[in-house]
Design a protein around this motif. Sequence first.
Motif, mmCIF file in Angstrom:
data_model
loop_
_atom_site.group_PDB
_atom_site.id
_atom_site.type_symbol
_atom_site.label_atom_id
_atom_site.label_comp_id
_atom_site.label_asym_id
_atom_site.label_seq_id
_atom_site.Cartn_x
_atom_site.Cartn_y
_atom_site.Cartn_z
ATOM 1 N N ARG A 167 8.042 7.704 -0.440
ATOM 2 C CA ARG A 167 7.504 6.722 -1.365
ATOM 3 C C ARG A 167 6.316 7.330 -2.091
ATOM 4 O O ARG A 167 5.651 8.232 -1.578
ATOM 5 C CB ARG A 167 7.100 5.434 -0.645
ATOM 6 N N GLN A 168 6.069 6.826 -3.279
ATOM 7 C CA GLN A 168 5.002 7.386 -4.093
ATOM 8 C C GLN A 168 4.352 6.316 -4.936
ATOM 9 O O GLN A 168 5.020 5.651 -5.733
ATOM 10 C CB GLN A 168 5.542 8.492 -4.999
ATOM 11 N N ALA A 169 3.065 6.162 -4.754
ATOM 12 C CA ALA A 169 2.271 5.241 -5.554
ATOM 13 C C ALA A 169 1.739 5.987 -6.771
ATOM 14 O O ALA A 169 1.588 7.207 -6.742
ATOM 15 C CB ALA A 169 1.129 4.687 -4.725
ATOM 16 N N PRO A 170 1.442 5.271 -7.853
ATOM 17 C CA PRO A 170 0.915 5.917 -9.062
ATOM 18 C C PRO A 170 -0.344 6.730 -8.758
ATOM 19 O O PRO A 170 -1.262 6.244 -8.101
ATOM 20 C CB PRO A 170 0.603 4.734 -9.978
ATOM 21 N N GLY A 171 -0.351 7.970 -9.205
ATOM 22 C CA GLY A 171 -1.516 8.815 -9.026
ATOM 23 C C GLY A 171 -1.651 9.432 -7.654
ATOM 24 O O GLY A 171 -2.631 10.130 -7.385
#
Length: 126
Positions: free
Chosen positions: A40-44
Motif C-alpha cells: 500500500r502507498q499513501a501520497p508522498g
Amino acid sequence: QVHLVESGGGLVQAGDSLRLSCAASGRTFSASNYAMGWFRQAPGKEREFVAAIGRSGDTAYYADSVSGRFTISRDNAKNTVYLQMKLLIPQDATVYYCAARARWDISRRSGGYDYWGQGTQVTVSS
C-alpha cells in the motif's frame, strides 16, 4: 507479460471489513509459478509492504501493522489472490497494490516483485 487487476476497494467505516481481490492473467501466466504480495502507498510516502504469500499458499508473511487483522490467500485455479481486511482503522486508508514475483520465495521488498497492478483505493472513515 503478466497483467494484474485489483478490485474490492471502497469506503468503509472504522471497524468494518473489506476483501480485496487481484486477478492475474497473461498469455503464459501460471499462478503456481508466482509468489504474490500486497502493498500500500499513501501520497508522498514510500510503498509499504502489507502481506505476501508463497506460490502454493502454504507460507505467508504480514506487516506488523496488519498482523492479526489481515489475511492473504490465493486460489491458483482462478489465478486470484485475496486480501481479507478486518477491523479496519483510518491508518489503513490508502491505495493497495497487488504484485507478482517470479521466484520460489516470497519477499517483503517492493523491489523484489516483477509485476504490479494499478491499485485500488481503500477509504476508512472514523
